[in-house]
Write a protein that holds these residues in place. Structure first.
Motif, PDB file in Angstrom:
ATOM      1  N   PRO A 211      22.878  -6.810 -12.001  1.00 26.18           N
ATOM      2  CA  PRO A 211      23.725  -6.230 -10.950  1.00 26.18           C
ATOM      3  C   PRO A 211      22.870  -5.550  -9.895  1.00 26.18           C
ATOM      4  CG  PRO A 211      23.807  -4.903 -12.948  1.00 26.18           C
ATOM      5  CD  PRO A 211      23.043  -6.139 -13.299  1.00 26.18           C
ATOM      6  N   SER A 212      23.459  -5.337  -8.742  1.00 31.50           N
ATOM      7  CA  SER A 212      22.712  -4.752  -7.623  1.00 31.50           C
ATOM      8  C   SER A 212      22.180  -3.367  -7.957  1.00 31.50           C
ATOM      9  CB  SER A 212      23.610  -4.688  -6.385  1.00 31.50           C
ATOM     10  OG  SER A 212      24.035  -5.976  -5.995  1.00 31.50           O
ATOM     11  N   LEU A 213      22.939  -2.588  -8.708  1.00 26.57           N
ATOM     12  CA  LEU A 213      22.498  -1.238  -9.059  1.00 26.57           C
ATOM     13  C   LEU A 213      21.244  -1.282  -9.931  1.00 26.57           C
ATOM     14  CD1 LEU A 213      23.142   1.749  -8.764  1.00 26.57           C
ATOM     15  CD2 LEU A 213      24.544   1.588 -10.835  1.00 26.57           C
ATOM     16  N   ALA A 214      21.185  -2.239 -10.854  1.00 24.48           N
ATOM     17  CA  ALA A 214      20.007  -2.372 -11.707  1.00 24.48           C
ATOM     18  C   ALA A 214      18.786  -2.797 -10.892  1.00 24.48           C
ATOM     19  CB  ALA A 214      20.279  -3.388 -12.814  1.00 24.48           C
ATOM     20  N   ARG A 215      18.990  -3.648  -9.903  1.00 24.27           N
ATOM     21  CA  ARG A 215      17.882  -4.068  -9.035  1.00 24.27           C
ATOM     22  C   ARG A 215      17.346  -2.873  -8.242  1.00 24.27           C
ATOM     23  NH1 ARG A 215      18.290 -10.029  -6.971  1.00 24.27           N
ATOM     24  NH2 ARG A 215      19.567 -11.030  -8.554  1.00 24.27           N
ATOM     25  N   LEU A 216      18.253  -2.069  -7.729  1.00 24.80           N
ATOM     26  CA  LEU A 216      17.841  -0.879  -6.988  1.00 24.80           C
ATOM     27  C   LEU A 216      17.087   0.087  -7.891  1.00 24.80           C
ATOM     28  CD1 LEU A 216      17.853   0.858  -4.432  1.00 24.80           C
ATOM     29  CD2 LEU A 216      20.110   1.727  -5.134  1.00 24.80           C
ATOM     30  N   GLY A 217      17.584   0.286  -9.111  1.00 20.60           N
ATOM     31  CA  GLY A 217      16.891   1.167 -10.050  1.00 20.60           C
ATOM     32  C   GLY A 217      15.508   0.665 -10.393  1.00 20.60           C
ATOM     33  N   LEU A 218      15.359  -0.647 -10.508  1.00 21.31           N
ATOM     34  CA  LEU A 218      14.048  -1.231 -10.800  1.00 21.31           C
ATOM     35  C   LEU A 218      13.073  -0.971  -9.660  1.00 21.31           C
ATOM     36  CD1 LEU A 218      12.422  -2.969 -12.767  1.00 21.31           C
ATOM     37  CD2 LEU A 218      13.301  -4.993 -11.598  1.00 21.31           C
ATOM     38  N   LEU A 219      13.544  -1.123  -8.431  1.00 23.51           N
ATOM     39  CA  LEU A 219      12.689  -0.858  -7.270  1.00 23.51           C
ATOM     40  C   LEU A 219      12.295   0.608  -7.189  1.00 23.51           C
ATOM     41  CD1 LEU A 219      11.377  -1.860  -4.646  1.00 23.51           C
ATOM     42  CD2 LEU A 219      13.552  -1.425  -3.494  1.00 23.51           C
ATOM     43  N   LEU A 220      13.243   1.499  -7.423  1.00 20.76           N
ATOM     44  CA  LEU A 220      12.951   2.932  -7.369  1.00 20.76           C
ATOM     45  C   LEU A 220      11.995   3.342  -8.492  1.00 20.76           C
ATOM     46  CD1 LEU A 220      16.493   4.369  -6.529  1.00 20.76           C
ATOM     47  CD2 LEU A 220      14.556   4.046  -4.990  1.00 20.76           C
ATOM     48  N   ALA A 221      12.077   2.674  -9.631  1.00 20.54           N
ATOM     49  CA  ALA A 221      11.178   2.997 -10.740  1.00 20.54           C
ATOM     50  C   ALA A 221       9.750   2.554 -10.444  1.00 20.54           C
ATOM     51  CB  ALA A 221      11.679   2.330 -12.018  1.00 20.54           C
ATOM     52  N   ALA A 222       9.594   1.482  -9.663  1.00 15.70           N
ATOM     53  CA  ALA A 222       8.253   0.972  -9.354  1.00 15.70           C
ATOM     54  C   ALA A 222       7.552   1.796  -8.286  1.00 15.70           C
ATOM     55  CB  ALA A 222       8.342  -0.481  -8.906  1.00 15.70           C
ATOM     56  N   MET A 223       8.295   2.429  -7.407  1.00 14.16           N
ATOM     57  CA  MET A 223       7.683   3.147  -6.286  1.00 14.16           C
ATOM     58  C   MET A 223       6.767   4.285  -6.724  1.00 14.16           C
ATOM     59  SD  MET A 223      10.887   3.110  -3.584  1.00 14.16           S
ATOM     60  CE  MET A 223      10.052   4.182  -2.440  1.00 14.16           C
ATOM     61  N   PRO A 224       7.167   5.163  -7.651  1.00 12.76           N
ATOM     62  CA  PRO A 224       6.231   6.218  -8.085  1.00 12.76           C
ATOM     63  C   PRO A 224       4.958   5.666  -8.706  1.00 12.76           C
ATOM     64  CG  PRO A 224       8.475   6.704  -8.809  1.00 12.76           C
ATOM     65  CD  PRO A 224       8.472   5.301  -8.301  1.00 12.76           C
ATOM     66  N   CYS A 225       5.061   4.550  -9.402  1.00  9.05           N
ATOM     67  CA  CYS A 225       3.868   3.952 -10.008  1.00  9.05           C
ATOM     68  C   CYS A 225       2.882   3.519  -8.936  1.00  9.05           C
ATOM     69  CB  CYS A 225       4.250   2.758 -10.869  1.00  9.05           C
ATOM     70  SG  CYS A 225       5.354   3.163 -12.250  1.00  9.05           S
ATOM     71  N   ASP A 226       3.392   2.950  -7.847  1.00 10.28           N
ATOM     72  CA  ASP A 226       2.513   2.535  -6.751  1.00 10.28           C
ATOM     73  C   ASP A 226       1.873   3.749  -6.082  1.00 10.28           C
ATOM     74  OD1 ASP A 226       3.047  -0.120  -7.188  1.00 10.28           O
ATOM     75  OD2 ASP A 226       4.708  -0.205  -5.752  1.00 10.28           O
ATOM     76  N   ILE A 227       2.638   4.826  -5.948  1.00 14.28           N
ATOM     77  CA  ILE A 227       2.103   6.040  -5.330  1.00 14.28           C
ATOM     78  C   ILE A 227       1.000   6.639  -6.190  1.00 14.28           C
ATOM     79  CG2 ILE A 227       2.679   8.392  -4.624  1.00 14.28           C
ATOM     80  CD1 ILE A 227       5.474   7.356  -3.889  1.00 14.28           C
ATOM     81  N   VAL A 228       1.228   6.708  -7.488  1.00 16.07           N
ATOM     82  CA  VAL A 228       0.226   7.234  -8.399  1.00 16.07           C
ATOM     83  C   VAL A 228      -1.023   6.358  -8.383  1.00 16.07           C
ATOM     84  CG1 VAL A 228      -0.310   7.693 -10.830  1.00 16.07           C
ATOM     85  CG2 VAL A 228       1.892   8.392  -9.873  1.00 16.07           C
ATOM     86  N   PHE A 229      -0.847   5.059  -8.379  1.00 16.36           N
ATOM     87  CA  PHE A 229      -2.003   4.160  -8.345  1.00 16.36           C
ATOM     88  C   PHE A 229      -2.803   4.359  -7.069  1.00 16.36           C
ATOM     89  CE2 PHE A 229      -3.692   0.112  -6.734  1.00 16.36           C
ATOM     90  CZ  PHE A 229      -4.670  -0.123  -7.675  1.00 16.36           C
ATOM     91  N   GLY A 230      -2.121   4.435  -5.921  1.00 14.12           N
ATOM     92  CA  GLY A 230      -2.822   4.635  -4.659  1.00 14.12           C
ATOM     93  C   GLY A 230      -3.600   5.956  -4.627  1.00 14.12           C
ATOM     94  N   ALA A 231      -2.945   7.011  -5.105  1.00 15.77           N
ATOM     95  CA  ALA A 231      -3.622   8.311  -5.122  1.00 15.77           C
ATOM     96  C   ALA A 231      -4.817   8.302  -6.061  1.00 15.77           C
ATOM     97  CB  ALA A 231      -2.637   9.396  -5.529  1.00 15.77           C
ATOM     98  N   ALA A 232      -4.661   7.689  -7.230  1.00 19.02           N
ATOM     99  CA  ALA A 232      -5.769   7.629  -8.186  1.00 19.02           C
ATOM    100  C   ALA A 232      -6.915   6.788  -7.651  1.00 19.02           C
ATOM    101  CB  ALA A 232      -5.275   7.057  -9.518  1.00 19.02           C
ATOM    102  N   LEU A 233      -6.589   5.718  -6.947  1.00 21.26           N
ATOM    103  CA  LEU A 233      -7.621   4.849  -6.392  1.00 21.26           C
ATOM    104  C   LEU A 233      -8.407   5.568  -5.296  1.00 21.26           C
ATOM    105  CD1 LEU A 233      -8.548   1.918  -6.835  1.00 21.26           C
ATOM    106  CD2 LEU A 233      -7.157   1.276  -4.896  1.00 21.26           C
TER     107      LEU A 233
END
Length: 235
Positions: A211-233
């Motif tokens: 469902p669309s809500l699950a897709r949105l939740g998946l995208l929102l869950a990935a965003m902090p991981c990308d931010i943490v990776f960028g900061a750590a890099l």
């Protein structure tokens, strides 16, 4: 004719770099990537052939999807054949730039092209007693393997965890010395990026509908991981 001494660039990279990177060098200093450059051109040609076949059958196909697919092919070509790719083998910053293009920009564009839907629509009708391309396309698209790989948790772990597994372990240091390893890294991140983008924004039907809500939740869950990776890099 006098033999020219072999440079360090030629020894380590197989070619010479024209000094430090400039905007002109990154944009104009191309070296065609045989594997991914050829794949990008072939993907664009096959897609356009499918669109042409639909038009011959008087079936509509959204121009936005065609534009998205071609844009994805262009991004892949630029990331693997332009000056960015030439310097990516020598500079970590250029490598990361190419990595971002391959893993985060090209996949969403390709996914928005809906290639599976185009492939199904472009197939000529087959007699019931004959097996056409659809006979293997549909089982592949809805296979158990793709059901697992497009599961929200699996797609999220692969997309968010792959950069950490590559750059914060000894894997990258071991692989960076070999050209085939660079190609393998690009291929893995392109596939992972495509699977994640397909799960989140895919037009093609998923083996496991979300469902669309699950897709949105998946995208929102990935965003902090990308931010943490960028900061750590950066640190």
């Amino acid at each position: 004719w006098v033999d020219q001494p072999v440079t360090i660039d030629q020894t380590l990279l197989g070619y010479n770099l024209a000094g430090p990177p400039t905007v002109a060098a990154l944009v104009l200093d191309w070296r065609f990537g045989v594997l991914f450059g050829s794949a990008a051109l072939l993907a664009a040609a096959v897609y356009l052939l499918g669109v042409h076949r639909l038009r011959q059958q008087n079936q509509p196909w959204p121009r936005a999807r065609t534009a998205a697919w071609l844009a994805g092919c262009v991004v892949l070509l630029v990331a693997t054949s332009s000056g960015i790719a030439r310097y990516a083998a020598a500079m970590f910053s250029a490598h990361i730039a190419a990595h971002m293009l391959i893993a985060m920009l090209a996949p969403p564009l390709l996914v928005l092209g809906a290639p599976l839907s185009l492939a199904r629509a472009a197939q000529a009708p087959q007699p019931a007693d004959q097996a056409g391309p659809r006979a293997w396309l549909d089982p592949l698209a809805f296979s158990s393997l793709l059901r697992v790989l497009t599961h929200p948790l699996v797609a999220l772990v692969m997309f968010a965890g792959a950069p950490f597994a590559l750059y914060f372990t000894g894997l990258f240091d071991a692989a960076v010395r070999f050209h085939w390893a660079h190609l393998a890294i690009d291929a893995v991140f392109l596939v992972i990026g495509y699977l994640f983008a397909w799960t989140v924004i895919g037009i093609d039907p998923l083996p496991r509908p979300l469902p669309s809500l699950a897709r949105l939740g998946l995208l929102l869950a990935a965003m902090p991981c990308d931010i943490v990776f960028g900061a750590a890099l950066i640190n």
